[in-house]
Design an enzyme around this catalytic site. Structure first.
Site, PDB file in Angstrom:
ATOM      1  N   TYR A  52      32.607  22.693   6.607  1.00 22.09           N
ATOM      2  CA  TYR A  52      33.876  23.301   6.191  1.00 22.09           C
ATOM      3  C   TYR A  52      34.204  24.506   7.074  1.00 22.09           C
ATOM      4  O   TYR A  52      35.282  25.088   6.962  1.00 22.09           O
ATOM      5  CB  TYR A  52      33.850  23.767   4.725  1.00 22.09           C
ATOM      6  CG  TYR A  52      33.541  22.703   3.695  1.00 22.09           C
ATOM      7  CD1 TYR A  52      33.599  21.344   4.003  1.00 22.09           C
ATOM      8  CD2 TYR A  52      33.172  23.045   2.393  1.00 22.09           C
ATOM      9  CE1 TYR A  52      33.290  20.378   3.053  1.00 22.09           C
ATOM     10  CE2 TYR A  52      32.875  22.083   1.445  1.00 22.09           C
ATOM     11  CZ  TYR A  52      32.926  20.758   1.784  1.00 22.09           C
ATOM     12  OH  TYR A  52      32.623  19.804   0.837  1.00 22.09           O
ATOM     13  N   HIS A 110      24.690  16.351   3.180  1.00 22.99           N
ATOM     14  CA  HIS A 110      26.119  16.104   2.900  1.00 22.99           C
ATOM     15  C   HIS A 110      26.436  14.613   2.679  1.00 22.99           C
ATOM     16  O   HIS A 110      27.181  14.256   1.775  1.00 22.99           O
ATOM     17  CB  HIS A 110      26.960  16.685   4.031  1.00 22.99           C
ATOM     18  CG  HIS A 110      28.348  17.051   3.625  1.00 22.99           C
ATOM     19  ND1 HIS A 110      29.014  18.141   4.128  1.00 22.99           N
ATOM     20  CD2 HIS A 110      29.226  16.486   2.751  1.00 22.99           C
ATOM     21  CE1 HIS A 110      30.227  18.220   3.583  1.00 22.99           C
ATOM     22  NE2 HIS A 110      30.366  17.216   2.750  1.00 22.99           N
TER      23      HIS A 110
HETATM   24  N1  LIG Z   1      29.997  16.568  -1.027  1.00 21.60           N
HETATM   25  C1  LIG Z   1      31.095  15.999  -0.569  1.00 21.60           C
HETATM   26  O1  LIG Z   1      31.037  15.003   0.151  1.00 21.60           O
HETATM   27  C2  LIG Z   1      32.408  16.567  -0.936  1.00 21.60           C
HETATM   28  C3  LIG Z   1      32.472  17.795  -1.561  1.00 21.60           C
HETATM   29  N2  LIG Z   1      33.687  18.343  -1.896  1.00 21.60           N
HETATM   30  C4  LIG Z   1      33.676  19.652  -2.621  1.00 21.60           C
HETATM   31  O2  LIG Z   1      34.378  19.484  -3.847  1.00 21.60           O
HETATM   32  C5  LIG Z   1      35.409  20.463  -3.932  1.00 21.60           C
HETATM   33  C6  LIG Z   1      36.568  19.991  -4.779  1.00 21.60           C
HETATM   34  O3  LIG Z   1      37.151  18.820  -4.254  1.00 21.60           O
HETATM   35  P1  LIG Z   1      38.566  18.789  -3.478  1.00 21.60           P
HETATM   36  O4  LIG Z   1      38.515  17.608  -2.580  1.00 21.60           O
HETATM   37  O5  LIG Z   1      38.844  20.112  -2.892  1.00 21.60           O
HETATM   38  O6  LIG Z   1      39.618  18.408  -4.612  1.00 21.60           O
HETATM   39  P2  LIG Z   1      39.978  18.878  -6.098  1.00 21.60           P
HETATM   40  O7  LIG Z   1      39.922  17.656  -6.949  1.00 21.60           O
HETATM   41  O8  LIG Z   1      39.202  20.072  -6.489  1.00 21.60           O
HETATM   42  O9  LIG Z   1      41.519  19.238  -5.935  1.00 21.60           O
HETATM   43  C7  LIG Z   1      41.960  20.335  -5.173  1.00 21.60           C
HETATM   44  C8  LIG Z   1      43.493  20.292  -5.162  1.00 21.60           C
HETATM   45  O10 LIG Z   1      43.980  20.428  -6.501  1.00 21.60           O
HETATM   46  C9  LIG Z   1      44.882  21.544  -6.575  1.00 21.60           C
HETATM   47  N3  LIG Z   1      44.624  22.140  -7.896  1.00 21.60           N
HETATM   48  C10 LIG Z   1      43.523  22.803  -8.311  1.00 21.60           C
HETATM   49  N4  LIG Z   1      43.625  23.162  -9.595  1.00 21.60           N
HETATM   50  C11 LIG Z   1      44.834  22.735 -10.012  1.00 21.60           C
HETATM   51  C12 LIG Z   1      45.530  22.830 -11.250  1.00 21.60           C
HETATM   52  N5  LIG Z   1      44.999  23.423 -12.301  1.00 21.60           N
HETATM   53  N6  LIG Z   1      46.788  22.285 -11.330  1.00 21.60           N
HETATM   54  C13 LIG Z   1      47.340  21.692 -10.246  1.00 21.60           C
HETATM   55  N7  LIG Z   1      46.736  21.552  -9.055  1.00 21.60           N
HETATM   56  C14 LIG Z   1      45.483  22.083  -8.938  1.00 21.60           C
HETATM   57  C15 LIG Z   1      44.491  22.440  -5.438  1.00 21.60           C
HETATM   58  O11 LIG Z   1      45.615  23.188  -4.997  1.00 21.60           O
HETATM   59  P3  LIG Z   1      45.592  24.815  -4.953  1.00 21.60           P
HETATM   60  O12 LIG Z   1      44.440  25.237  -4.084  1.00 21.60           O
HETATM   61  O13 LIG Z   1      46.931  25.126  -4.356  1.00 21.60           O
HETATM   62  O14 LIG Z   1      45.456  25.268  -6.370  1.00 21.60           O
HETATM   63  C16 LIG Z   1      44.077  21.429  -4.369  1.00 21.60           C
HETATM   64  O15 LIG Z   1      45.226  20.916  -3.697  1.00 21.60           O
HETATM   65  C17 LIG Z   1      35.770  20.721  -2.458  1.00 21.60           C
HETATM   66  O16 LIG Z   1      36.574  21.849  -2.285  1.00 21.60           O
HETATM   67  C18 LIG Z   1      34.383  20.776  -1.867  1.00 21.60           C
HETATM   68  O17 LIG Z   1      33.798  22.033  -2.139  1.00 21.60           O
HETATM   69  C19 LIG Z   1      34.854  17.652  -1.660  1.00 21.60           C
HETATM   70  C20 LIG Z   1      34.846  16.435  -1.022  1.00 21.60           C
HETATM   71  C21 LIG Z   1      33.626  15.797  -0.600  1.00 21.60           C
HETATM   72  O1  LIG Z   2      35.027  17.499   2.113  1.00 24.77           O
HETATM   73  C1  LIG Z   2      33.892  16.987   2.223  1.00 24.77           C
HETATM   74  O2  LIG Z   2      32.874  17.513   1.766  1.00 24.77           O
HETATM   75  C2  LIG Z   2      33.737  15.693   2.895  1.00 24.77           C
HETATM   76  O3  LIG Z   2      32.662  15.185   2.981  1.00 24.77           O
HETATM   77  C3  LIG Z   2      34.929  15.015   3.463  1.00 24.77           C
HETATM   78  O4  LIG Z   2      34.588  13.792   4.085  1.00 24.77           O
HETATM   79  C4  LIG Z   2      35.941  14.704   2.385  1.00 24.77           C
HETATM   80  O5  LIG Z   2      35.542  13.655   1.597  1.00 24.77           O
HETATM   81  C5  LIG Z   2      37.259  14.535   3.034  1.00 24.77           C
HETATM   82  O6  LIG Z   2      37.812  15.519   3.457  1.00 24.77           O
HETATM   83  C6  LIG Z   2      37.887  13.253   3.160  1.00 24.77           C
HETATM   84  O7  LIG Z   2      39.138  13.387   3.795  1.00 24.77           O
END
Ligand SMILES: NC(=O)C1=CN([C@@H]2O[C@H](COP(=O)(O)OP(=O)(O)OC[C@H]3O[C@@H](n4cnc5c(N)ncnc54)[C@H](OP(=O)(O)O)[C@@H]3O)[C@@H](O)[C@H]2O)C=CC1
Ligand SMILES: O=C(O)C(=O)[C@@H](O)[C@H](O)C(=O)CO
Length: 283
Positions: A52, A110
């Site tokens: 990230y 990851h």
């Molecule tokens: N291990 C892995 O492979 C992965 C890990 N992750 C982790 O998981 C975390 C969360 O997943 P992520 O993909 O970010 O998605 P989320 O499901 O957490 O959604 C985030 C989105 O939702 C919006 N949002 C948040 N709260 C609200 C609300 N109450 N009402 C309306 N909209 C809302 C945010 O906008 P805004 O910021 O404008 O509020 C943002 O656009 C990531 O940030 C990361 O740390 C994610 C993907 C893969």
């Molecule tokens: O955000 C993460 O942690 C990921 O592993 C990404 O691959 C994530 O799933 C993503 O951004 C997909 O577009």
């Protein structure tokens, strides 16, 4: 007012808050400010990753907050390109340097990247980094049961956490059952389907009805569902009021039948980005 978040016991004797703050795209000065509003709202678990490119942002928020380090739970993750044993050990050190931390509370592989097939040595490196005191709890992300079986068989050490894609459109029933049987804690990534108001999730009629019934927002209904599934959700928000909203889920309870209504929104191919860990590789 700051919300008090319940804690969850892990299989290694450590604990984690029941909800954390996702940090994808929270970077630079604006990112630090968002993390500080999150900490002020009550978040104590911050989920970052080497990939990230915000370990420095997280470390800066840790430095600037008034909260003592021992009240915070900081996560980072090992990228696929550094899974070879010695590279993985150096990468953990590099993650610590970037965040200017003495230790991570949680460090995760990851993605398993099963075609490259280096995840067992990556796991051995995390075991060693834990012994050296660089990491408190070690775990994985996106590991299918076959990957978990293999690391446990080859090292005898169980991950504390498996962080997986989990949301109403992909409820991961079988994977969660496997975690329960092996006492591995589930964390939910993209718990809100990485979506916004106006998206398919936020327009869902059944979720809206539950939100009306409990006088809660739709996001709060979904995050309460994660909590009652015993999974640690890590919703990302850079917005102070949505950060607060996403923590206000501990003063109501969904009924069993309502839990099932939400779980039944799941689809066979409900993964957000079609990233199936059996074949997907990320570096
Ligand atoms: N291990 C892995 O492979 C992965 C890990 N992750 C982790 O998981 C975390 C969360 O997943 P992520 O993909 O970010 O998605 P989320 O499901 O957490 O959604 C985030 C989105 O939702 C919006 N949002 C948040 N709260 C609200 C609300 N109450 N009402 C309306 N909209 C809302 C945010 O906008 P805004 O910021 O404008 O509020 C943002 O656009 C990531 O940030 C990361 O740390 C994610 C993907 C893969
Ligand atoms: O955000 C993460 O942690 C990921 O592993 C990404 O691959 C994530 O799933 C993503 O951004 C997909 O577009």
């Amino acid at each position: 007012m700051e919300v008090k978040i319940p804690t969850i016991n892990l299989n290694d004797g450590h604990v984690l808050p029941a909800v954390g703050l996702g940090t994808v795209q929270l970077k630079g000065e604006a990112g630090v400010n968002s993390l500080l509003t999150g900490l002020n709202a009550g978040y104590r678990l911050l989920d970052s990753a080497y990939n990230y490119e915000n370990e420095g942002t997280v470390g800066e928020a840790v430095k600037r907050t008034h909260l003592p380090r021992e009240q915070l739970y900081i996560t980072s993750k090992l990228p696929g390109r550094y899974q070879a044993y010695s590279k993985a050990l150096t990468t953990v050190e590099e993650s610590l340097f970037r965040a200017d931390l003495d230790y991570y509370d949680l460090y995760l592989i990851h993605w398993p990247n099963p075609i490259t097939d280096q995840y067992v040595e990556a796991w051995q490196a995390l075991i060693e980094a834990q012994k050296r005191g660089n990491i408190r709890s070690i775990g994985v992300c996106n590991f299918l049961p076959e990957h978990l079986d293999r690391i446990m068989k080859e090292t005898g050490i169980k991950p504390a956490i498996n962080q997986i894609e989990l949301h109403p459109f992909f409820n991961q029933e079988n994977q969660r059952e496997y975690h329960k049987q092996h006492n591995i804690q589930t964390q939910s990534w993209s718990p809100l389907v990485r979506s916004k108001e106006g998206s398919e999730l936020f327009e869902n009629k059944q979720l809206q009805e539950l939100a009306n019934k409990y006088q809660k927002s739709l996001a709060q209904i979904v995050l309460r569902w994660h909590y009652q599934l015993d999974s640690i959700a890590i919703p990302k928000s850079g917005n102070a009021s949505r950060q607060k909203e996403n923590l206000s889920i501990f003063n109501f309870e969904l009924q069993e039948q309502e839990m099932e209504i939400i779980s039944s929104l799941t689809r066979e191919n409900g993964r957000l980005h079609k990233q199936d860990p059996a074949t997907y590789e990320e570096f």
